[in-house]
Design a protein around this motif. Structure first.
Motif, PDB file in Angstrom:
ATOM      1  N   ALA A  97      40.248  69.698  23.545  1.00 51.92           N
ATOM      2  CA  ALA A  97      40.039  69.045  24.839  1.00 51.92           C
ATOM      3  C   ALA A  97      40.524  69.913  25.991  1.00 51.92           C
ATOM      4  CB  ALA A  97      40.744  67.697  24.863  1.00 51.92           C
ATOM      5  N   LEU A  98      41.585  70.677  25.784  1.00 50.64           N
ATOM      6  CA  LEU A  98      42.080  71.599  26.819  1.00 50.64           C
ATOM      7  C   LEU A  98      42.343  72.956  26.177  1.00 50.64           C
ATOM      8  CD1 LEU A  98      44.771  69.380  28.635  1.00 50.64           C
ATOM      9  CD2 LEU A  98      42.400  69.766  29.342  1.00 50.64           C
ATOM     10  N   ARG A  99      41.941  74.000  26.867  1.00 50.10           N
ATOM     11  CA  ARG A  99      42.128  75.355  26.340  1.00 50.10           C
ATOM     12  C   ARG A  99      42.874  76.220  27.356  1.00 50.10           C
ATOM     13  NH1 ARG A  99      37.402  76.236  22.650  1.00 50.10           N
ATOM     14  NH2 ARG A  99      36.178  74.347  22.807  1.00 50.10           N
ATOM     15  N   ASN A 100      44.099  76.555  27.038  1.00 44.01           N
ATOM     16  CA  ASN A 100      44.899  77.506  27.829  1.00 44.01           C
ATOM     17  C   ASN A 100      44.801  77.271  29.336  1.00 44.01           C
ATOM     18  OD1 ASN A 100      43.389  79.094  25.394  1.00 44.01           O
ATOM     19  ND2 ASN A 100      45.595  79.508  25.471  1.00 44.01           N
ATOM     20  N   ILE A 101      45.128  76.055  29.719  1.00 43.65           N
ATOM     21  CA  ILE A 101      45.037  75.689  31.140  1.00 43.65           C
ATOM     22  C   ILE A 101      46.265  76.177  31.910  1.00 43.65           C
ATOM     23  CG2 ILE A 101      45.057  73.761  32.767  1.00 43.65           C
ATOM     24  CD1 ILE A 101      42.540  73.377  31.474  1.00 43.65           C
ATOM     25  N   ASN A 102      46.017  76.861  33.010  1.00 41.42           N
ATOM     26  CA  ASN A 102      47.077  77.211  33.953  1.00 41.42           C
ATOM     27  C   ASN A 102      46.713  76.595  35.284  1.00 41.42           C
ATOM     28  OD1 ASN A 102      48.960  79.145  32.545  1.00 41.42           O
ATOM     29  ND2 ASN A 102      46.967  80.068  32.105  1.00 41.42           N
ATOM     30  N   LEU A 103      47.547  75.638  35.705  1.00 40.25           N
ATOM     31  CA  LEU A 103      47.230  74.926  36.944  1.00 40.25           C
ATOM     32  C   LEU A 103      48.503  74.762  37.759  1.00 40.25           C
ATOM     33  CD1 LEU A 103      45.199  73.025  38.603  1.00 40.25           C
ATOM     34  CD2 LEU A 103      46.176  71.165  37.270  1.00 40.25           C
ATOM     35  N   HIS A 104      48.375  74.972  39.053  1.00 41.32           N
ATOM     36  CA  HIS A 104      49.522  74.781  39.929  1.00 41.32           C
ATOM     37  C   HIS A 104      49.157  73.790  41.028  1.00 41.32           C
ATOM     38  CE1 HIS A 104      52.311  76.335  43.247  1.00 41.32           C
ATOM     39  NE2 HIS A 104      52.971  75.493  42.486  1.00 41.32           N
TER      40      HIS A 104
END
Ligand SMILES: Nc1ncnc2c1ncn2[C@@H]1O[C@H](COP(=O)(O)OP(=O)(O)O)[C@@H](O)[C@H]1O
Ligand SMILES: [Mg+2]
Length: 347
Positions: A20-27
């Motif tokens: 469902a999520l792959r290596n998410i980088n979020l700020h």
């Protein structure tokens, strides 16, 4: 404020595993409203739920206010969650409780004395514009009013962060607008950091400082709203933005269209305007400079952050050479150009 570092989430195992999520980088910076857009099934709700660890990431870190949530003890995590408000598409109000009692719920959990609860609810109802509805039941309220109650309840414990999952999907356009503007007001007045999940570009344009696109579990791009739509950096983001626009080629045209040039046929082109496109009257210029006639078939142009962006379907009438030069001219002026086909003109 909120930081996701290399977060992945896999549901299930083996052959049935869903990434469902792959290596998410979020700020999500403090005090900002960040919109997350994506198609259904892209992973938006999962992303939101990992922020308060309603979904525990399979991998990666969730940092909130400098604290790594994945490392907190049970008690600390519970306290931290109180500082994160959440609202949903279908309000999640308790039907057997009045407006007052719904909003009181999180305050009762904090064991606040009744007098304090009453004061707090009075302020909250004023903030969301429902002072007169304190003793109504949810069923006696409109959708927009119910969402206002949900917002008041989410704010009751004075959260620092508000997570919103498609909160306007069940509302009509006018109510949607008033709810979004209420969020903006809350953001400004309380300095609340807001993450807004939506599939509506209008919502993003109206209130978001930044926007991120998620597709197939991956965060494709994040940027300032003012430049995001007009200047997408990746092909995927471009395709996504394009999919939001509605350009239709009439069937009658499709029937007369061939993929290559032939005598008595004229190019049908799709012109993509982006932030790079100089704001000059290029169409009339092309007509004048190259003696090409242009007939516009369909157009969907948006305006945000001081730039025009969107798409236009047009037929170019002229000799093959004139049409070619005109197309080169558009490309030189940073218009994305795609020849959809050649439309035959019957005598
Ligand atoms: N509890 C779950 N168990 C298994 N798969 C799930 C679960 N929740 C979501 N998914 C799957 O994860 C993917 C992303 O879902 P979701 O985050 O709900 O997407 P969105 O909110 O963008 O529509 C989808 O393929 C969905 O079917
Ligand atoms: Mg969802």
């Amino acid at each position: 404020m909120i930081q996701l570092i290399d977060v992945s989430k896999v549901y299930g195992e083996g052959k049935k595993a869903v990434h469902a999520l792959r290596n998410i980088n979020l700020h999500v910076p403090q005090g900002k409203i960040v919109g997350v857009i994506g198609t259904s099934g892209a992973g938006k709700s999962t992303l939101l739920r990992t922020i308060n660890l309603l979904e525990v990431p399979t991998q990666g870190k969730v940092i909130l206010d400098g604290k790594n949530l994945t490392e907190l003890s049970h008690t600390d995590l519970r306290n931290m969650r109180r500082r994160i408000g959440m609202i949903f598409q279908d309000f999640h109000l308790l039907s057997s409780r009045t407006v007052f009692e719904n909003i009181a719920l999180p305050l009762e959990l904090e064991k606040l004395p009744y007098r304090k609860i009453r004061e707090r609810i009075h302020d909250l109802l004023k903030l969301v514009g429902l002072q007169e509805r304190s003793h109504f039941y949810p069923s006696q309220l409109s959708g927009g009013q119910q969402q206002r109650v949900a917002i008041a309840r989410a704010l009751a414990a004075s959260p620092k962060v508000l997570l919103c999952d498609e909160i306007t999907s069940a509302l009509d356009p006018q109510t949607t607008r008033s709810i979004l503007l209420l969020l903006k007001e809350i953001n400004r007045e309380l300095g609340l950091t807001i993450l807004l999940i939506t599939h509506e570009m209008d919502a993003v344009k109206l209130i978001c400082d930044q926007v991120a696109i998620i597709s197939n579990g991956q965060l494709i791009e994040q940027g300032e709203t003012s430049s995001f739509f007009g200047n997408p950096k990746t092909q995927l983001a471009r395709e996504f933005i394009e999919s939001i626009f509605h350009l239709k080629i009439p069937e009658e045209y499709q029937a007369r269209m061939t993929p290559t040039w032939s005598p008595k046929s004229y190019p049908l082109v799709k012109l993509g305007f982006t932030g790079k496109t100089v704001d000059k009257p290029l169409i009339s210029e092309v007509c004048r400079l190259f003696q090409v006639d242009i007939s516009i078939l369909s157009a969907d142009i948006e305006y945000a952050g001081g730039v025009k962006f969107g798409y236009l379907l047009a037929e170019l009438f002229g000799t093959q050479e004139q049409c070619n030069t005109a197309q080169q001219f558009f490309i030189q002026h940073h218009i994305q150009l795609e020849v959809i086909g050649y439309v035959r003109i019957d005598d």
